[in-house]
Design an enzyme around this catalytic site. Structure first.
Site, PDB file in Angstrom:
ATOM      1  N   ASN A 175       0.797  -1.226   0.000  1.00  0.00           N
ATOM      2  CA  ASN A 175       0.000   0.000   0.000  1.00  0.00           C
ATOM      3  C   ASN A 175       0.832   1.281   0.000  1.00  0.00           C
ATOM      4  O   ASN A 175       0.365   2.310  -0.482  1.00  0.00           O
ATOM      5  CB  ASN A 175      -0.990  -0.007   1.171  1.00  0.00           C
ATOM      6  CG  ASN A 175      -0.318  -0.169   2.509  1.00  0.00           C
ATOM      7  OD1 ASN A 175       0.559  -1.011   2.678  1.00  0.00           O
ATOM      8  ND2 ASN A 175      -0.729   0.628   3.482  1.00  0.00           N
ATOM      9  N   GLU A 194       4.098  -3.906  12.449  1.00  0.00           N
ATOM     10  CA  GLU A 194       2.918  -3.055  12.337  1.00  0.00           C
ATOM     11  C   GLU A 194       1.897  -3.855  11.551  1.00  0.00           C
ATOM     12  O   GLU A 194       2.092  -4.144  10.376  1.00  0.00           O
ATOM     13  CB  GLU A 194       3.275  -1.740  11.632  1.00  0.00           C
ATOM     14  CG  GLU A 194       2.197  -0.684  11.759  1.00  0.00           C
ATOM     15  CD  GLU A 194       1.148  -0.821  10.684  1.00  0.00           C
ATOM     16  OE1 GLU A 194       0.046  -1.344  11.000  1.00  0.00           O
ATOM     17  OE2 GLU A 194       1.412  -0.431   9.546  1.00  0.00           O
ATOM     18  N   CYS A 240      -3.378   1.351   6.853  1.00  0.00           N
ATOM     19  CA  CYS A 240      -3.508   0.831   8.212  1.00  0.00           C
ATOM     20  C   CYS A 240      -4.104   1.845   9.168  1.00  0.00           C
ATOM     21  O   CYS A 240      -4.684   1.469  10.201  1.00  0.00           O
ATOM     22  CB  CYS A 240      -2.152   0.354   8.723  1.00  0.00           C
ATOM     23  SG  CYS A 240      -0.866   1.623   8.673  1.00  0.00           S
TER      24      CYS A 240
END
Length: 478
Positions: free
Chosen positions: A156, A252, A286
Site C-alpha cells: 500500500n 505493524e 492501516c
C-alpha cells in the site's frame, strides 16, 4: 505515465541480477502488464544473507558522516527523478498520481530525517556512584547495530514504507535485506537504485523479489538475521512471531481505526478529515478511518454531510489529477470487500452510499446499523468502507472503540480539553489525534500500536532505537 516493458533486475549482494523464472507485475487499473521481476529462489535468499553478513561488518564500521552522506545523496537522487518514482508507484499500485507524488515527497523526508538522526544516535553517561562503594566508577552506554535486518514490506505504500526500514537501518549501521510485496516490487527496486547511485557500499542492501512462501521463511528463520521488521497482516505477523526464533521483532499489523465525534465538535472539520481518512488510498491504509462514533446530538448532521461528500468522490483513472480514488490492488481484494459489505447488509446494516464494484474498483461506501458481530465491525476492511455509529456518551464511544483486537491510532473531535484527555488516557491505541482523524502521521513520530496492531515502534528515531542495542561501558578508576 512511464511504461515499463523490459524486465527489471533485483539487487542481491551488491549486484543487479535477473532470473529465468520471473514474476509479472500488473497495473490493477486495467490488468495490463508493466514488467517482470526475478522470482528469487531459496538459494538466492541464502546468497543474500551470506552477502549481508559481510555487509553488516562494513555498515557497522562506516563513519557516521559517510552514512549521512549516502542517505542524503539517495534522497537527492529521488528528488531529481521524483516524477519517475511517482509514476511507478501509481502504475504498480492503487494510488492516484496525486497520492503517489505525495508518497515520493514523504520518502524523501523519511530519508533526510534518517540522515539527521544518524548524527544524534547518542548514548548517556551513567552515575555509577549512585550506589555506595562505587565512587571510583564512571561510564556510559552507546548504541551498537544489531547486524542484519530482514524487512518485509506491504503493497500500500511501496516506496515510503520501504524507506522507513532502509533509511534507519543504514543510519544506525546495519545491513538490510528487503523482501517487497510481490504485487508492488518496482518501487522498492527504485529505492535500491537510489542507494546504489549514492555510493552505498555493496552488500549492505539487498532487495530480493520473489514469492513469500518460497523465500520468506528462509529470511525470517535464518540465525544470521538479528531483527525482523514486518509491515502487513495480523495472521502473517503471528506466524512470523512463531517461527522467527530468538531475534528482535518489530511489527505493524494494521487496525480498524476508530474516530469519536462529540457533540461540541466542529462537524464540518470532522467530516472533511474523516472523509479523506476513510477513502484516501482506496482505504488501503492501516490508519484508515473505519469506525466513527458520533454523539446522537450531532449524528444526523454528520451523516448528511458525510454521505454528501462520499458521493462526490471521483473514482476512476489513476493518471487523472482530478481523480480522488483509483482501484483496489487486485480485483480479488475488491470482491472480498464486496463480500464483507454484503454480509453486513444481510445482518440488517443500512447502506447509505456506495456498495458498487466494477472490476477492481469499489465505490466509497458508508454503512450504519452494522451488527457488532459483523466481520466488517471487528476486522480490518482495508478498503473504502466506513461505518457510522450513534452513541450517547464519550464513555460509550470509548468502550465500543476498544472492543476490538486492534489499537493502532484513533481520533477524537472535541473542543473540551478534559474530554480529550479522558480519551487520551482510556483509548487502547498507540497514538491518538485530537481534532484529526486516525489517519494522521508524520514520518518522524513514533508509530505503532497495541494488541493485534503489532509490537515495537516505527518512525525514524524509534526505528533506529529498535535496530540497535545499548552497550554499557564502565571504568573502575583506582
Amino acid at each position: 505515465m512511464e511504461t515499463v516493458t523490459k524486465g527489471k533486475k533485483m539487487l542481491l549482494g551488491g549486484k543487479w541480477l535477473g532470473r529465468e523464472e520471473t514474476i509479472t507485475v500488473y497495473d490493477p487499473q486495467d490488468n495490463t502488464v508493466i514488467t517482470t521481476v526475478p522470482k528469487a529462489s531459496k538459494a538466492d535468499m541464502l546468497r543474500a544473507i551470506q552477502a549481508a553478513e559481510e555487509g553488516a561488518k562494513t555498515a557497522a564500521n562506516m563513519p557516521v558522516h559517510e552514512r549521512i552522506s549516502v542517505i542524503q545523496k539517495a534522497a537527492d537522487y529521488i528528488a531529481r527523478k521524483s516524477e519517475r518514482y511517482a509514476e511507478i508507484i501509481a502504475r504498480e499500485g492503487s494510488k492516484t498520481i496525486t497520492e503517489a507524488r505525495k508518497e515520493v515527497s514523504r520518502c524523501i523526508t523519511t530519508l533526510r530525517v534518517s540522515a539527521e538522526e544518524a548524527r544524534r544516535m547518542n548514548g548517556e553517561t551513567i552515575a555509577f556512584d549512585q550506589m555506595p562503594g562505587h565512587e571510583n566508577r564512571v561510564g556510559y552506554y552507546y548504541h551498537f547495530p544489531v547486524g542484519i535486518i530482514a524487512a518485509i514490506t506491504p503493497f500500500n505504500d511501496p516506496l515510503n514504507l520501504v524507506a522507513h526500514k532502509v533509511g534507519p537501518a543504514i543510519a544506525s549501521g546495519n545491513a538490510i535485506i528487503v523482501k517487497p510485496a510481490t504485487l508492488t516490487p518496482l518501487s522498492a527496486l527504485l529505492l535500491a537504485e537510489a542507494f546504489d547511485a549514492a555510493g552505498l557500499p555493496s552488500k549492505i542492501l539487498s532487495v530480493v523479489t520473489g514469492s513469500g512462501s518460497e523465500i520468506g521463511d528462509v529470511l525470517v528463520m535464518h540465525p544470521s538475521i538479528r531483527m525482523v521488521s514486518f509491515t502487513g497482516g495480523l495472521e502473517t505477523g503471528e506466524r512470523i512471531a512463531r517461527i522467527a526464533g530468538l531475534k528482535k521483532l518489530s511489527m505493524e499489523l494494521g487496525s480498524n481505526s476508530p474516530v469519536i465525534v462529540l457533540k461540541d465538535a466542529d462537524i464540518d472539520a470532522a467530516v472533511s478529515s474523516c472523509i479523506t481518512g476513510a477513502f484516501g488510498a482506496v482505504g488501503q491504509n492501516c490508519l484508515g478511518v473505519q469506525r466513527i462514533f458520533i454523539e446522537k446530538e450531532q449524528f444526523d448532521s454528520f451523516v448528511e454531510k458525510f454521505v454528501e461528500q462520499a458521493n462526490q468522490f471521483k473514482v476512476g483513472d489513476k493518471k487523472d489529477v482530478t481523480t480522488d480514488m483509483g482501484p483496489l490492488i487486485t480485483e480479488k481484494e475488491a470482491i472480498r470487500v464486496e463480500e464483507w459489505v454484503a454480509e453486513a447488509l444481510e445482518g440488517e446494516a443500512t447502506l447509505l452510499a456506495g456498495g458498487k464494484r466494477n472490476r477492481a474498483f469499489y465505490s466509497p461506501t458508508v454503512l450504519t446499523d452494522v451488527p457488532a458481530d459483523a466481520k466488517i465491525a471487528k476486522e480490518e476492511i482495508f478498503g473504502p468502507v466506513v461505518i457510522l455509529f450513534p452513541v450517547e456518551t464519550l464513555d460509550e464511544a470509548i468502550e465500543k472503540a476498544n472492543h476490538v483486537n486492534y489499537g493502532l491510532q484513533a481520533g477524537i473531535f472535541t473542543k473540551d480539553i478534559d474530554l480529550a484527555f479522558t480519551a487520551i488516557k482510556r483509548l487502547e491505541v498507540g497514538g491518538i489525534m485530537i481534532n484529526d482523524s486516525s489517519d494522521y502521521r508524520i514520518d518522524a513520530m513514533p508509530f505503532g500500536g497495541v494488541k493485534g496492531s503489532g509490537m515495537g515502534r516505527e518512525g525514524v528515531r524509534s526505528t533506529m532505537q529498535e535496530m540497535t542495542e545499548p552497550k554499557v561501558v564502565n571504568f573502575n578508576l583506582k
